[in-house]
Design an enzyme around this catalytic site. Structure first.
Site, PDB file in Angstrom:
ATOM      1  N   TYR A 126       0.824  -1.205   0.000  1.00  0.00           N
ATOM      2  CA  TYR A 126       0.000   0.000   0.000  1.00  0.00           C
ATOM      3  C   TYR A 126       0.859   1.257   0.000  1.00  0.00           C
ATOM      4  O   TYR A 126       0.659   2.173  -0.811  1.00  0.00           O
ATOM      5  CB  TYR A 126      -0.921   0.004   1.220  1.00  0.00           C
ATOM      6  CG  TYR A 126      -1.764   1.245   1.344  1.00  0.00           C
ATOM      7  CD1 TYR A 126      -2.914   1.403   0.588  1.00  0.00           C
ATOM      8  CD2 TYR A 126      -1.397   2.283   2.219  1.00  0.00           C
ATOM      9  CE1 TYR A 126      -3.685   2.560   0.692  1.00  0.00           C
ATOM     10  CE2 TYR A 126      -2.161   3.423   2.331  1.00  0.00           C
ATOM     11  CZ  TYR A 126      -3.305   3.563   1.563  1.00  0.00           C
ATOM     12  OH  TYR A 126      -4.060   4.705   1.672  1.00  0.00           O
ATOM     13  N   LYS A 164       1.316   4.234  -2.981  1.00  0.00           N
ATOM     14  CA  LYS A 164       0.990   5.653  -2.823  1.00  0.00           C
ATOM     15  C   LYS A 164       2.196   6.537  -3.142  1.00  0.00           C
ATOM     16  O   LYS A 164       2.034   7.666  -3.618  1.00  0.00           O
ATOM     17  CB  LYS A 164       0.458   5.923  -1.419  1.00  0.00           C
ATOM     18  CG  LYS A 164      -0.900   5.281  -1.150  1.00  0.00           C
ATOM     19  CD  LYS A 164      -1.952   5.709  -2.177  1.00  0.00           C
ATOM     20  CE  LYS A 164      -3.331   5.160  -1.853  1.00  0.00           C
ATOM     21  NZ  LYS A 164      -4.364   5.598  -2.815  1.00  0.00           N
TER      22      LYS A 164
END
Length: 243
Positions: free
Chosen positions: A156, A160
């Site tokens: 994750y 990002k």
């Protein structure tokens, strides 16, 4: 009338952003993988549901064709769709884990942006907002006092970081558009229920969990920026977020 498309907008932050922008007078297209679910979410807030799966090229192209035929233009694109993926210790992640998360969080943004750039180019004030996270901030992740440094989230967090670079690259390539990444902050969703594998459960309340209504405000702020607004930036409620 401002025409806006929001991906992943059937619940949570995406739906709340749609609600606020529809309330502000935008014609909002609410992107949904499941059209029926999208229609149920869109009706109460006065938005228009559109079938859109950011991982499916055919779905994205059909959505772009639909918006072109119905609205003729697109003023604001909000790339909100995203997944957290599995939460493990860094050494336990596989390439397949990375591929799953990147398919939505990174490749999905590129797929949707590529399909809608021609429509955005017809707008007098084209805006793109990519929903990112300070989970991808190198500065925050290397600060031992920050929440980000305490959560193992290889897939994750790195996705990002990639979103932030994708944002800057598009902004440099399209100086006529306002293109920014935003960090909505910790929001009262399933995200805040995770625990750190092999460590003490994390109390996210210590870092200030906010409502979706409050979290959506920074997205709305950047979505409604004018031609003289910022571009190639990374923002959170308090101002610029650290890369």
């Amino acid at each position: 009338m401002t025409t806006t498309l929001i991906t992943g907008a059937t619940r949570g932050l995406g739906l709340e952003t749609a609600r606020q922008l529809a309330g502000a007078g935008h014609t909002v297209y609410l992107g949904a993988r499941d059209l029926k679910q999208g229609q149920e979410a869109a009706k109460p807030i006065g938005a228009h549901a559109i079938q859109l799966d950011v991982t499916d090229e055919e779905s994205v192209q059909a959505a772009a064709k639909h918006v072109r035929a119905e609205a003729g233009t697109l003023d604001v694109l909000i790339n909100n769709a995203g997944i957290s993926g599995a939460w493990k210790l860094a050494g336990e992640y596989t390439a397949a884990d990375m591929e799953t998360v990147y398919a939505t969080n990174v490749f999905g943004i590129v797929r949707v942006t590529h399909a809608f750039l021609p429509l955005l180019d017809t707008s007098s004030n084209p805006v793109i907002v990519n929903v990112s996270s300070t989970g991808g901030s190198l500065a925050r992740n290397t600060d031992p006092t920050s929440m980000e440094s305490k959560v193992p989230m290889l897939t994750y967090a790195s996705s990002k970081s990639a979103v932030n670079m994708v944002t800057v690259q598009y902004a440099v390539a399209y100086p006529n558009m306002r293109i920014n990444a935003v960090n909505p902050g910790l929001t009262a969703t399933d995200f805040t229920k995770i625990t750190s594998p092999g460590a003490t459960p994390i109390d996210f309340n210590e870092y200030g969990i906010q409502s979706a209504e409050d979290a959506a405000k920074i997205i709305v702020r950047l979505a409604t920026t004018g031609p003289d607004g910022p571009t190639a930036g990374f923002f959170e409620a308090a101002g610029p977020a650290p890369w």
